[in-house]
Design a protein around this motif. Structure first.
Motif, PDB file in Angstrom:
ATOM      1  N   ASP A   1       0.808  -1.223   0.000  1.00  0.00           N
ATOM      2  CA  ASP A   1       0.000   0.000   0.000  1.00  0.00           C
ATOM      3  C   ASP A   1       0.836   1.266   0.000  1.00  0.00           C
ATOM      4  OD1 ASP A   1      -2.439  -1.477   2.301  1.00  0.00           O
ATOM      5  OD2 ASP A   1      -2.122  -1.733   0.147  1.00  0.00           O
ATOM      6  N   GLY A   2       2.059   1.188  -0.501  1.00  0.00           N
ATOM      7  CA  GLY A   2       2.906   2.372  -0.571  1.00  0.00           C
ATOM      8  C   GLY A   2       3.488   2.804   0.756  1.00  0.00           C
ATOM      9  N   GLN A   3       3.325   2.021   1.786  1.00  0.00           N
ATOM     10  CA  GLN A   3       3.868   2.354   3.099  1.00  0.00           C
ATOM     11  C   GLN A   3       5.328   1.901   3.205  1.00  0.00           C
ATOM     12  OE1 GLN A   3       2.096   4.188   5.054  1.00  0.00           O
ATOM     13  NE2 GLN A   3       0.128   3.948   4.019  1.00  0.00           N
TER      14      GLN A   3
ATOM     15  N   LEU B   1      13.217  -0.240  14.483  1.00  0.00           N
ATOM     16  CA  LEU B   1      12.369   0.825  13.964  1.00  0.00           C
ATOM     17  C   LEU B   1      12.811   2.218  14.417  1.00  0.00           C
ATOM     18  CD1 LEU B   1       8.725  -0.544  14.149  1.00  0.00           C
ATOM     19  CD2 LEU B   1       9.866   0.376  12.134  1.00  0.00           C
ATOM     20  N   LEU B   2      12.878   3.144  13.464  1.00  0.00           N
ATOM     21  CA  LEU B   2      13.127   4.548  13.765  1.00  0.00           C
ATOM     22  C   LEU B   2      11.921   5.407  13.390  1.00  0.00           C
ATOM     23  CD1 LEU B   2      16.764   4.993  12.454  1.00  0.00           C
ATOM     24  CD2 LEU B   2      16.019   5.359  14.798  1.00  0.00           C
ATOM     25  N   ASP B   3      11.314   5.062  12.280  1.00  0.00           N
ATOM     26  CA  ASP B   3      10.225   5.876  11.778  1.00  0.00           C
ATOM     27  C   ASP B   3       9.447   5.056  10.756  1.00  0.00           C
ATOM     28  OD1 ASP B   3      10.175   9.442  10.880  1.00  0.00           O
ATOM     29  OD2 ASP B   3       8.591   8.072  11.514  1.00  0.00           O
ATOM     30  N   TRP B   4       8.286   5.549  10.411  1.00  0.00           N
ATOM     31  CA  TRP B   4       7.509   4.869   9.370  1.00  0.00           C
ATOM     32  C   TRP B   4       6.493   5.832   8.772  1.00  0.00           C
ATOM     33  CZ3 TRP B   4       4.892   0.744  13.031  1.00  0.00           C
ATOM     34  CH2 TRP B   4       3.987   1.370  13.896  1.00  0.00           C
ATOM     35  N   SER B   5       5.782   5.337   7.765  1.00  0.00           N
ATOM     36  CA  SER B   5       4.812   6.190   7.092  1.00  0.00           C
ATOM     37  C   SER B   5       3.378   5.874   7.508  1.00  0.00           C
ATOM     38  CB  SER B   5       4.927   5.985   5.572  1.00  0.00           C
ATOM     39  OG  SER B   5       4.603   4.633   5.243  1.00  0.00           O
ATOM     40  N   LEU B   6       3.206   4.944   8.447  1.00  0.00           N
ATOM     41  CA  LEU B   6       1.863   4.459   8.758  1.00  0.00           C
ATOM     42  C   LEU B   6       0.992   5.565   9.352  1.00  0.00           C
ATOM     43  CD1 LEU B   6       2.553   0.909  10.238  1.00  0.00           C
ATOM     44  CD2 LEU B   6       2.480   1.687   7.869  1.00  0.00           C
ATOM     45  N   THR B   7      -0.278   5.512   8.996  1.00  0.00           N
ATOM     46  CA  THR B   7      -1.242   6.490   9.503  1.00  0.00           C
ATOM     47  C   THR B   7      -2.383   5.766  10.203  1.00  0.00           C
ATOM     48  OG1 THR B   7      -2.453   6.461   7.402  1.00  0.00           O
ATOM     49  CG2 THR B   7      -0.710   8.100   7.641  1.00  0.00           C
TER      50      THR B   7
END
Lengths: 149, 97
Positions: A17-19, A64-70
């Protein structure tokens, strides 16, 4: 010859899903120790054992440092700067299938980094590196870290 | 010399590593357009704080202000101690809210 100290390099891992995830390329000894302190537990026999239920979550937390999840409203779920317990709570809020996708991506990253390190050291094919055997016992045994019932 | 910013909590990072935690700081604009940072460092990683590049980060209610650390001087001793640094041109602000 490589540096003796881990550099703050990051790697992007693409999800569906582009994440995507932003992870530590390698863990420092301190980060590895903190992860181990969470998933090595004392069993009923008094010996230390890997808590295989906890291992995938702790592994994800370590990298994990960061992600795009909303969230469901489209608002970013910020994980940068969270404490270990806070990040664990966020990961525990994921849909289980989505968590498995995150965990699988991180496991693949760990294997890729171990293979890259083996190449650097020019070990014989199939040999396991220290990073692989000592950071993820289940991965070292040939089992994905996320294969926990 | 005018004080550009005063704050309570800040930090210095090396990449994604925390190199130092700062409690109480002020940033002053210099004649050449740079900035001078003074404050008190309360914890530091003795290895990471000597690496480059370092970034000084001052959180605010909507995100973070960031500057590259050009020079860094930390007082000798243990426990909370004085820090003085020269900072470069401000980096793009990070908005987290």
């Amino acid at each position: 010859m490589g540096t003796w100290f881990v550099q703050p390099e990051t790697t992007r891992l693409d999800l569906s899903d582009g994440q995507f995830l932003i992870v530590r390329t390698r863990l420092t000894q301190g980060e590895r120790r903190q992860a181990r302190a969470r998933y090595w537990v004392v069993g009923p026999d008094g010996d230390f054992h890997v808590d295989r239920v906890l291992l995938p979550t702790v592994t994800a937390m370590a990298f994990l440092l960061d992600w795009s999840l909303t969230d469901a409203t489209g608002k970013p779920v910020v994980i940068r700067g969270l404490s270990g317990d806070e990040l664990m709570a966020v990961l525990d809020g994921l849909d289980p299938d989505r968590f498995d996708e995150v965990s699988t991506a991180i496991d693949a990253h760990i294997v890729a980094m171990a293979e890259a390190r083996a190449q650097e050291k020019k070990l014989p094919a199939g040999a396991l590196t220290d990073a692989t055997t000592s950071s993820l016992p289940s991965v070292a045994a040939g089992l994905p870290a996320s294969s926990v019932n | 010399m005018p004080v550009a910013i005063r704050g309570d909590k800040a930090r210095i990072d090396w990449g994604y590593f925390a190199a130092a935690a700062i409690q109480g700081f002020s940033i002053t604009r210099t004649k050449d357009g740079g900035y001078t940072l003074t404050g008190t460092v309360v914890t530091l990683d003795a290895f990471k704080v000597r690496q480059k590049p370092l970034v000084f980060i001052a959180p605010h209610k909507d995100g973070e202000w960031r500057w590259p650390v050009v020079t860094l001087d930390i007082a000798e001793g243990h426990g909370p101690r004085a820090i003085r640094a020269t900072l470069g041109a401000q980096l793009p602000e990070m908005i987290t809210r």
